[in-house]
Design a protein around this motif. Structure first.
Motif, short mmCIF file in Angstrom:
data_model
loop_
_atom_site.label_atom_id
_atom_site.label_comp_id
_atom_site.label_asym_id
_atom_site.label_seq_id
_atom_site.Cartn_x
_atom_site.Cartn_y
_atom_site.Cartn_z
N ASP A 246 0.83 -1.21 0.00
CA ASP A 246 0.00 0.00 0.00
C ASP A 246 0.86 1.26 0.00
OD1 ASP A 246 -2.36 -1.41 -0.05
OD2 ASP A 246 -2.72 -1.26 2.11
N SER A 250 1.64 3.96 -3.07
CA SER A 250 1.18 5.32 -2.82
C SER A 250 2.30 6.34 -2.77
CB SER A 250 0.38 5.36 -1.51
OG SER A 250 -0.73 4.50 -1.58
N SER A 308 -8.48 14.49 -10.41
CA SER A 308 -9.75 14.26 -9.74
C SER A 308 -10.91 14.79 -10.58
CB SER A 308 -9.75 14.94 -8.37
OG SER A 308 -11.00 14.77 -7.73
N GLU A 338 -8.41 4.91 -9.32
CA GLU A 338 -7.55 4.66 -8.17
C GLU A 338 -8.33 4.74 -6.86
OE1 GLU A 338 -4.21 3.90 -8.31
OE2 GLU A 338 -4.48 3.78 -10.47
N TYR A 339 -9.10 5.81 -6.69
CA TYR A 339 -9.84 6.02 -5.45
C TYR A 339 -11.18 6.68 -5.77
CZ TYR A 339 -4.98 5.92 -3.80
OH TYR A 339 -3.68 5.60 -3.59
N THR A 341 -13.91 9.00 -3.51
CA THR A 341 -14.28 9.64 -2.24
C THR A 341 -15.71 10.13 -2.33
OG1 THR A 341 -13.46 11.82 -2.92
CG2 THR A 341 -11.89 10.35 -1.86
#
Length: 365
Positions: A246, A250, A308, A338-339, A341
């Motif tokens: 991780d 990152s 983003s 990737e992510y 939110t």
């Protein structure tokens, strides 16, 4: 598990005249150290261009008959070969690797295969010179690693495991292996992604069922934050494979994130330690560890290069299936997320920027 240790020495561990003596003393300290994997030499002084970057530049230049061009190329090669001088036993050794580099550059073709053939020279030359200086056996990765033809991001094929076992089976010998590349079925050199020497060491340690895979670098181990950003971060003594992966993915550059998988699958311990502080211990990577309730966060990583895509409007949280529909748009464009939110009225999809820059996609700001 067999009684052998695989060691990998990163570029900054083999950048100066002390390197040969230090590596020799580390090997002499424990006779179980049987396989040495090396990167290309690191920077000798601040501001030096990395060996791999210099090789990529040379690989992309098409040879001509122009005298000035040839002089510039030779000067570039001379500067690059100088990086190996602290490791070489004599001037003849430098001359031989210089001839090989010129030959490889002159075999120019406009292809990723040519770039990889030149790019792999950094590790190959380092292993050959250290083998001569230390008196240990050089083993080319052609005898160890069969890889895919994904030049610049080659994958190690399953056949490699038996190749490694067969070639590195003599317990009386110490072997020196160049990291970062293997050979395709067509006999072409193909490199892994940057930092891929970690992969070489991890797969060898796994194939040999090693007691431990020692990853020597110029830092005392893995820290809880990047020392270039945070002053005096805490060194992590023990962490798990998953925690390392991780953090490596990152932004922690001390270990290649893809190199975690083979050692994790086989349960091979990894010891990340400082070449120049030997025998001090560094960071051990293991399957499980006891959590410290006073320090629930292992580390904090930072990585650039993300983009983003944000949405925001009242009642977003009640729109069933919205996340799936948006994710499908990215999938249709071949972009991995990737992510994600979320909050009650907003959502952000975070992707790597370089995925958006290609012939089919223009970068949106």
């Amino acid at each position: 598990m067999t009684e052998n240790i695989v060691c990998k020495f990163g570029g900054r561990s083999i950048a100066n005249s002390q390197a040969v003596a230090i590596i020799k003393s580390i090997l002499d300290n424990n006779s179980k150290r049987k396989v040495i994997v090396v990167s290309a030499p690191g920077e000798i002084k601040e501001g030096d261009v990395r060996v791999t970057d210099s090789l990529i530049k040379l690989a992309n230049i098409k040879p001509t008959q122009d005298a000035e061009y040839n002089l510039n190329i030779l000067n570039s090669i001379d500067s690059l070969i100088e990086r190996y001088r602290p490791l070489a036993p004599n001037r003849d050794s430098l001359g031989e690797i210089g001839k090989e580099l010129i030959k490889r550059i002159n075999e120019y073709e406009d292809s990723p295969a040519h770039i990889d053939a030149v790019k792999a020279f950094g590790e190959e030359a380092c292993a050959r010179i250290l083998s001569e200086s230390l008196g240990y056996e050089f083993v080319d990765t052609k005898e160890l690693f069969l890889v895919s033809s994904d030049f610049g991001n080659a994958r190690i094929l399953p056949e490699s495991e038996q190749m490694i076992k067969d070639r590195l089976k003599n317990p009386e010998k110490v072997y020196i292996v160049p990291g970062f590349y293997g050979f395709t079925k067509e006999g072409k050199r193909a490199t892994f992604s940057r930092g891929g020497s970690d992969l070489t060491g991890a797969y060898i340690a796994t194939a040999l069922d090693s007691e431990v895979y020692e990853n020597f670098t110029d830092t005392d181990g893995v820290f809880s934050a990047d020392p270039r950003i945070i002053d005096s971060p805490r060194k992590i003594d023990v962490m798990t494979y998953n925690e390392l992966r991780d953090l490596a993915y990152s932004g922690f550059s001390v270990f290649h994130d893809e190199a975690v998988e083979p050692v994790r699958n086989k349960g091979i311990r990894v010891h990340i330690r400082n070449t120049f502080n030997f025998p001090n211990e560094g960071t051990y990577i293991v399957s499980e560890r006891l959590s410290d309730s006073k320090r629930p966060i292992v580390g904090v990583a930072y990585k650039e290069g993300f983009c983003s895509f944000e949405l925001g409007f009242f009642g977003l949280n009640s729109m069933v299936g919205l996340t799936a529909r948006i994710a499908n748009i990215f999938a249709e464009q071949g972009v991995s997320i990737e992510y994600i939110t979320t909050a009650i009225d907003d959502m952000a999809f975070i992707v790597q920027r370089d995925q958006l820059i290609n012939k089919n996609n223009k970068l949106s700001s």
